[in-house]
Enzyme design. Structure first.
Site, short mmCIF file in Angstrom:
data_model
loop_
_atom_site.label_atom_id
_atom_site.label_comp_id
_atom_site.label_asym_id
_atom_site.label_seq_id
_atom_site.Cartn_x
_atom_site.Cartn_y
_atom_site.Cartn_z
N GLN A 264 12.26 -1.11 -24.23
CA GLN A 264 12.17 -0.16 -23.12
C GLN A 264 10.95 -0.41 -22.27
O GLN A 264 11.01 -0.37 -21.04
CB GLN A 264 12.13 1.27 -23.66
CG GLN A 264 13.45 1.74 -24.24
CD GLN A 264 14.60 1.61 -23.25
OE1 GLN A 264 15.57 0.91 -23.51
NE2 GLN A 264 14.49 2.27 -22.15
N HIS A 267 10.93 -2.80 -19.20
CA HIS A 267 11.65 -2.47 -17.97
C HIS A 267 10.71 -2.26 -16.79
O HIS A 267 10.98 -2.72 -15.67
CB HIS A 267 12.45 -1.17 -18.16
CG HIS A 267 13.82 -1.38 -18.71
ND1 HIS A 267 14.81 -2.02 -18.03
CD2 HIS A 267 14.37 -1.00 -19.89
CE1 HIS A 267 15.92 -2.05 -18.76
NE2 HIS A 267 15.68 -1.43 -19.89
N GLU A 332 16.03 10.03 -23.02
CA GLU A 332 17.17 9.28 -22.51
C GLU A 332 17.87 8.55 -23.66
O GLU A 332 19.08 8.66 -23.86
CB GLU A 332 16.68 8.28 -21.46
CG GLU A 332 17.74 7.36 -20.92
CD GLU A 332 17.16 6.26 -20.03
OE1 GLU A 332 17.94 5.65 -19.28
OE2 GLU A 332 15.93 6.00 -20.10
N HIS A 333 17.09 7.77 -24.42
CA HIS A 333 17.59 7.05 -25.59
C HIS A 333 16.87 7.56 -26.83
O HIS A 333 15.64 7.62 -26.84
CB HIS A 333 17.33 5.55 -25.47
CG HIS A 333 17.82 4.92 -24.21
ND1 HIS A 333 16.98 4.61 -23.15
CD2 HIS A 333 19.07 4.56 -23.82
CE1 HIS A 333 17.69 4.07 -22.18
NE2 HIS A 333 18.96 4.03 -22.55
N ASP A 366 22.94 -0.63 -24.05
CA ASP A 366 22.68 -1.11 -22.69
C ASP A 366 23.78 -2.03 -22.20
O ASP A 366 24.09 -2.05 -21.00
CB ASP A 366 21.35 -1.87 -22.65
CG ASP A 366 20.16 -0.96 -22.41
OD1 ASP A 366 20.37 0.23 -22.10
OD2 ASP A 366 19.02 -1.43 -22.53
N HIS A 425 39.97 42.16 2.45
CA HIS A 425 40.38 41.64 1.15
C HIS A 425 41.39 42.60 0.52
O HIS A 425 42.45 42.19 0.05
CB HIS A 425 39.16 41.50 0.21
CG HIS A 425 38.35 40.26 0.43
ND1 HIS A 425 37.69 40.02 1.60
CD2 HIS A 425 38.09 39.22 -0.39
CE1 HIS A 425 37.05 38.86 1.50
NE2 HIS A 425 37.29 38.34 0.29
#
Length: 434
Positions: A264, A267, A332-333, A366, A425
């Site tokens: 990670q 990245h 996230e992960h 991934d 209505h």
């Protein structure tokens, strides 16, 4: 020059750990985002008013190339597939098959119900007509992102897939990205990225059609642009920098944990890599394993910065404490490198994707496990989920009353309408009932 030893934060105090996790989740906020939002607003307005001319000028300014024409010819996608080495073609095809199979199982069914008075109620799903797919460039190329965005759109039945991606320094799009676009059935591909690409998808230009939904991750400017155009188009999410949180016990292998944290951190300098462990020995061994694996790493500078700024190791008294901290971060992960991952997974409430056991590195998610890798970041897993087929679908309610049904329920409609002071209505029902 000798590189200084890696400095990754180690905590034992759970209160301090919780506060640090919240700070990591909020790492992209503040004045930087405010200044960037102003620049993004100016870019969007320029594209809205100047169209293709703005895209050419902005791409030349930010990427150093002038992509004229903007569109990559369809034949070039097919040619790029032909240039792909056989082993890479096979890998892309395997990933495509697995992602397609999983997403085909996500298709929601239409709903039809007959009420007690004969009324018919339902919900009907239909795809959007055009989808805009953003695929990042810059530091790396991401054919996996092409597949993860295009496949669910295709499964949903979207008629026109319009992909945008930044050109390289030579003005070209990476061959593997083109090959993946060919395999996934992308209809149009344009050499433009950043906030200007999102603006083009939202408003349309002479070359790029306006779309109905924009998906795909990007940098801060891409994310802010998606936020700014939301409402004119739908978006999948506001993606922040990538993150992984590993919960590990004494059974975990320090080298495996280190490799997954590095996967990670490589990245982006803003990527977060966090280890929560019940093992003092593992907490002591992982920094050394990280340092060893950083030697000769092709992205060592980026990875080291991410670990030193946003890396964290926390020693927890129990797996229950680790689960509580993980839910506070909503990663996230989330990797569960523990002896019994299934019961621990049941305890987790907030995570984009959970990877269970020692043989499930986040990297398989991934690329080819099947579930989508476009996931909620920065704590948004508390209320959001992965990109899916439903991202490209819209549902419509269907309502059909007969006279019997209106007579049976009309009195309640009249009472509710009159309580809200909405005369017509009530009258629309009263006139029908006579």
């Amino acid at each position: 020059m000798v590189t200084p030893a890696l400095r990754i934060e180690l905590l034992h105090d759970l209160t301090a750990a919780g506060e640090r996790l919240e700070a990591i989740a909020e790492r992209t906020g503040g004045s930087q985002s405010s200044e960037a939002a102003q620049r993004v607003d100016a870019i969007i307005e320029q594209v809205r008013t100047q169209g293709d001319a703005a895209l050419l000028e902005l791409t030349e300014r930010f990427d150093g190339v002038r992509p004229d024409p903007l569109r990559v010819p369809p034949a070039e996608l097919k040619a790029a597939w032909g240039r792909c080495p056989a082993d890479l073609q096979a890998a892309l095809q395997l990933a495509h098959r697995r992602i397609l199979d999983f997403h085909q199982r996500q298709r929601p069914a239409d709903l039809s119900v007959t009420g007690v008075h004969g009324e018919r109620l339902g919900r009907r799903w239909r795809p959007v007509e055009r989808a805009g797919l953003y695929v990042p460039g810059g530091r790396a190329s991401y054919p996996s992102t092409v597949l993860m965005n295009a496949v669910p759109a295709k499964v949903a039945g979207v008629e026109r897939l319009v992909m945008v991606t930044p050109p390289g320094s030579d003005g070209r799009v990476n061959d593997t990205v083109l090959a993946a676009a060919h395999l996934a059935g992308v209809d149009e591909l344009y050499r433009v990225g950043g906030a200007q690409a999102i603006a083009a998808l939202a408003y349309g230009t002479e070359s790029i059609p306006r779309v109905d939904v924009v998906t795909g991750p990007g940098n801060l400017y891409v994310t802010l642009a998606k936020k700014a155009v939301y409402g004119r188009v739908a978006i999948d999410s506001l993606a922040g920098p990538s993150e992984v949180l590993v919960i590990a016990d004494a059974s975990a292998n320090a080298e495996h944990v280190a490799a997954d944290l590095l996967a990670q951190a490589e990245h982006d300098p803003l990527a977060a890599a966090i280890l929560l462990t019940t093992s003092e020995a593992l907490a002591a061994a992982v920094p050394a394993a990280l340092e060893a694996q950083l030697q000769g790493h092709p992205r060592a500078a980026i990875t080291r910065q991410a670990l030193e700024d946003w890396g964290l190791i926390v020693v927890c008294p129990s797996l229950e404490d680790a689960a509580l901290l993980s839910d506070r971060f909503a990663p996230e992960h989330l990797e569960l490198q523990v002896e019994r991952p299934e019961p621990l997974a049941e305890r987790i409430h907030h995570a984009g994707a959970i990877f269970l056991g020692a043989w499930t590195p986040e990297a398989v998610g991934d690329y080819l496990a099947g579930p989508n890798h476009t996931l909620p970041t920065s704590g948004t897993a508390r209320f959001a989920g992965a990109l899916s087929v439903e991202t490209f679908l819209r549902h419509t309610s269907l309502i059909q009353f007969n006279r019997q049904a209106l007579e049976a329920t009309g009195g309640a409609v009249l009472a509710l309408a009159e309580s809200e002071g909405l005369h017509s209505h009530a009258e629309s029902v009263r006139l029908r009932l006579g």
